[in-house]
Design a protein around this motif. Structure first.
Motif, PDB file in Angstrom:
ATOM      1  N   PRO A  54       0.815  -1.223   0.000  1.00 55.48           N
ATOM      2  CA  PRO A  54       0.000   0.000   0.000  1.00 55.48           C
ATOM      3  C   PRO A  54       0.849   1.273   0.000  1.00 55.48           C
ATOM      4  O   PRO A  54       0.451   2.286  -0.590  1.00 55.48           O
ATOM      5  CB  PRO A  54      -0.828  -0.109   1.280  1.00 55.48           C
ATOM      6  CG  PRO A  54      -0.895  -1.567   1.570  1.00 55.48           C
ATOM      7  CD  PRO A  54       0.424  -2.115   1.106  1.00 55.48           C
ATOM      8  N   ALA A  55       2.026   1.233   0.625  1.00 52.55           N
ATOM      9  CA  ALA A  55       2.908   2.401   0.613  1.00 52.55           C
ATOM     10  C   ALA A  55       3.397   2.695  -0.803  1.00 52.55           C
ATOM     11  O   ALA A  55       3.412   3.855  -1.239  1.00 52.55           O
ATOM     12  CB  ALA A  55       4.092   2.187   1.551  1.00 52.55           C
ATOM     13  N   VAL A  56       3.788   1.659  -1.513  1.00 50.86           N
ATOM     14  CA  VAL A  56       4.237   1.844  -2.903  1.00 50.86           C
ATOM     15  C   VAL A  56       3.089   2.371  -3.754  1.00 50.86           C
ATOM     16  O   VAL A  56       3.287   3.275  -4.587  1.00 50.86           O
ATOM     17  CB  VAL A  56       4.796   0.521  -3.471  1.00 50.86           C
ATOM     18  CG1 VAL A  56       4.995   0.602  -4.967  1.00 50.86           C
ATOM     19  CG2 VAL A  56       6.112   0.165  -2.779  1.00 50.86           C
ATOM     20  N   ILE A  57       1.890   1.839  -3.558  1.00 53.79           N
ATOM     21  CA  ILE A  57       0.726   2.325  -4.315  1.00 53.79           C
ATOM     22  C   ILE A  57       0.512   3.815  -4.045  1.00 53.79           C
ATOM     23  O   ILE A  57       0.269   4.594  -4.961  1.00 53.79           O
ATOM     24  CB  ILE A  57      -0.526   1.510  -3.955  1.00 53.79           C
ATOM     25  CG1 ILE A  57      -0.415   0.116  -4.538  1.00 53.79           C
ATOM     26  CG2 ILE A  57      -1.793   2.195  -4.457  1.00 53.79           C
ATOM     27  CD1 ILE A  57      -1.475  -0.849  -4.056  1.00 53.79           C
ATOM     28  N   VAL A  60       3.693   5.906  -5.597  1.00 52.65           N
ATOM     29  CA  VAL A  60       3.685   5.893  -7.066  1.00 52.65           C
ATOM     30  C   VAL A  60       2.435   6.595  -7.594  1.00 52.65           C
ATOM     31  O   VAL A  60       2.515   7.385  -8.545  1.00 52.65           O
ATOM     32  CB  VAL A  60       3.779   4.445  -7.596  1.00 52.65           C
ATOM     33  CG1 VAL A  60       3.530   4.382  -9.093  1.00 52.65           C
ATOM     34  CG2 VAL A  60       5.146   3.851  -7.265  1.00 52.65           C
ATOM     35  N   GLY A  61       1.297   6.336  -6.980  1.00 52.00           N
ATOM     36  CA  GLY A  61       0.069   7.009  -7.407  1.00 52.00           C
ATOM     37  C   GLY A  61       0.145   8.513  -7.226  1.00 52.00           C
ATOM     38  O   GLY A  61      -0.310   9.276  -8.063  1.00 52.00           O
ATOM     39  N   GLY A  62       0.761   8.951  -6.123  1.00 50.14           N
ATOM     40  CA  GLY A  62       0.945  10.383  -5.904  1.00 50.14           C
ATOM     41  C   GLY A  62       1.907  10.996  -6.899  1.00 50.14           C
ATOM     42  O   GLY A  62       1.707  12.118  -7.369  1.00 50.14           O
ATOM     43  N   LEU A  71      -6.970   5.443  -6.105  1.00 49.34           N
ATOM     44  CA  LEU A  71      -5.891   4.993  -5.215  1.00 49.34           C
ATOM     45  C   LEU A  71      -6.398   4.389  -3.910  1.00 49.34           C
ATOM     46  O   LEU A  71      -5.890   3.357  -3.462  1.00 49.34           O
ATOM     47  CB  LEU A  71      -4.952   6.155  -4.888  1.00 49.34           C
ATOM     48  CG  LEU A  71      -3.942   6.550  -5.939  1.00 49.34           C
ATOM     49  CD1 LEU A  71      -3.080   7.687  -5.440  1.00 49.34           C
ATOM     50  CD2 LEU A  71      -3.090   5.378  -6.333  1.00 49.34           C
ATOM     51  N   VAL A  72      -7.370   5.025  -3.276  1.00 50.63           N
ATOM     52  CA  VAL A  72      -7.832   4.559  -1.964  1.00 50.63           C
ATOM     53  C   VAL A  72      -8.469   3.169  -2.053  1.00 50.63           C
ATOM     54  O   VAL A  72      -8.087   2.274  -1.289  1.00 50.63           O
ATOM     55  CB  VAL A  72      -8.770   5.596  -1.312  1.00 50.63           C
ATOM     56  CG1 VAL A  72      -9.407   5.036  -0.061  1.00 50.63           C
ATOM     57  CG2 VAL A  72      -8.000   6.871  -0.992  1.00 50.63           C
ATOM     58  N   PRO A  73      -9.404   2.933  -2.974  1.00 50.98           N
ATOM     59  CA  PRO A  73      -9.943   1.569  -3.063  1.00 50.98           C
ATOM     60  C   PRO A  73      -8.887   0.534  -3.435  1.00 50.98           C
ATOM     61  O   PRO A  73      -8.899  -0.582  -2.906  1.00 50.98           O
ATOM     62  CB  PRO A  73     -11.008   1.661  -4.151  1.00 50.98           C
ATOM     63  CG  PRO A  73     -11.376   3.095  -4.224  1.00 50.98           C
ATOM     64  CD  PRO A  73     -10.140   3.852  -3.861  1.00 50.98           C
ATOM     65  N   LEU A  74      -7.960   0.890  -4.316  1.00 46.33           N
ATOM     66  CA  LEU A  74      -6.897  -0.035  -4.688  1.00 46.33           C
ATOM     67  C   LEU A  74      -6.007  -0.363  -3.494  1.00 46.33           C
ATOM     68  O   LEU A  74      -5.687  -1.523  -3.240  1.00 46.33           O
ATOM     69  CB  LEU A  74      -6.056   0.544  -5.833  1.00 46.33           C
ATOM     70  CG  LEU A  74      -4.883  -0.317  -6.295  1.00 46.33           C
ATOM     71  CD1 LEU A  74      -5.378  -1.652  -6.836  1.00 46.33           C
ATOM     72  CD2 LEU A  74      -4.066   0.421  -7.343  1.00 46.33           C
ATOM     73  N   ALA A  75      -5.629   0.661  -2.732  1.00 42.08           N
ATOM     74  CA  ALA A  75      -4.795   0.439  -1.550  1.00 42.08           C
ATOM     75  C   ALA A  75      -5.536  -0.391  -0.503  1.00 42.08           C
ATOM     76  O   ALA A  75      -4.942  -1.280   0.121  1.00 42.08           O
ATOM     77  CB  ALA A  75      -4.355   1.768  -0.961  1.00 42.08           C
ATOM     78  N   LEU A  76      -6.829  -0.151  -0.309  1.00 44.48           N
ATOM     79  CA  LEU A  76      -7.615  -0.945   0.642  1.00 44.48           C
ATOM     80  C   LEU A  76      -7.749  -2.394   0.180  1.00 44.48           C
ATOM     81  O   LEU A  76      -7.681  -3.321   0.994  1.00 44.48           O
ATOM     82  CB  LEU A  76      -8.994  -0.327   0.854  1.00 44.48           C
ATOM     83  CG  LEU A  76      -9.026   0.942   1.700  1.00 44.48           C
ATOM     84  CD1 LEU A  76     -10.414   1.555   1.677  1.00 44.48           C
ATOM     85  CD2 LEU A  76      -8.583   0.656   3.117  1.00 44.48           C
TER      86      LEU A  76
END
Length: 124
Positions: A54-57, A60-62, A71-76
């Protein structure tokens, strides 16, 4: 409080790696707190598997300015998959751990950010 823009020269691979590692450590700590809340006494090393993806997501997303709605649903989702893989629990327990992890991370993040802003705005 004014928002300061960081010049592009300040963004280096080392700073991105450092940001990702600190964020992954923070997410791992909060993942351990969430797992302890649901499962009781658990091995803290299992939480180390949860934080990095989730940190990498997030980093990288930022960096690529991906919208938070994606990003939030993907990280969850990745967070839940990592909880399921790391703790080998039923879906209901994984869903509860993921929800508690999101709440703990949000609350501690707000508190830490508030402390940083207070310290940064100290006179002298």
């Amino acid at each position: 409080m004014t928002l300061q823009v960081v010049p592009m020269q300040a963004v280096t691979p080392i700073s991105v790696l450092g940001t990702t590692l600190v964020f992954a450590a923070f997410l791992s700590i909060t993942a351990h707190l969430a797992a302890r809340n649901v499962l009781g006494d658990v091995d803290p090393r299992r939480a180390l598997y949860i934080g990095p993806l989730p940190a990498v997501i997030g980093v990288v997303g930022g960096a690529f300015a991906v919208t938070e709605a994606l990003l939030v649903p993907l990280a969850l989702l990745v967070d839940g998959v990592m909880f399921a893989w790391s703790y080998d629990q039923p879906r209901r327990a994984v869903a509860v751990m993921t929800a508690i992890h999101a709440v703990i991370t949000t609350l501690l993040g707000i508190i830490v950010l508030g402390i940083v802003v207070l310290v940064a705005s100290m006179p002298g």
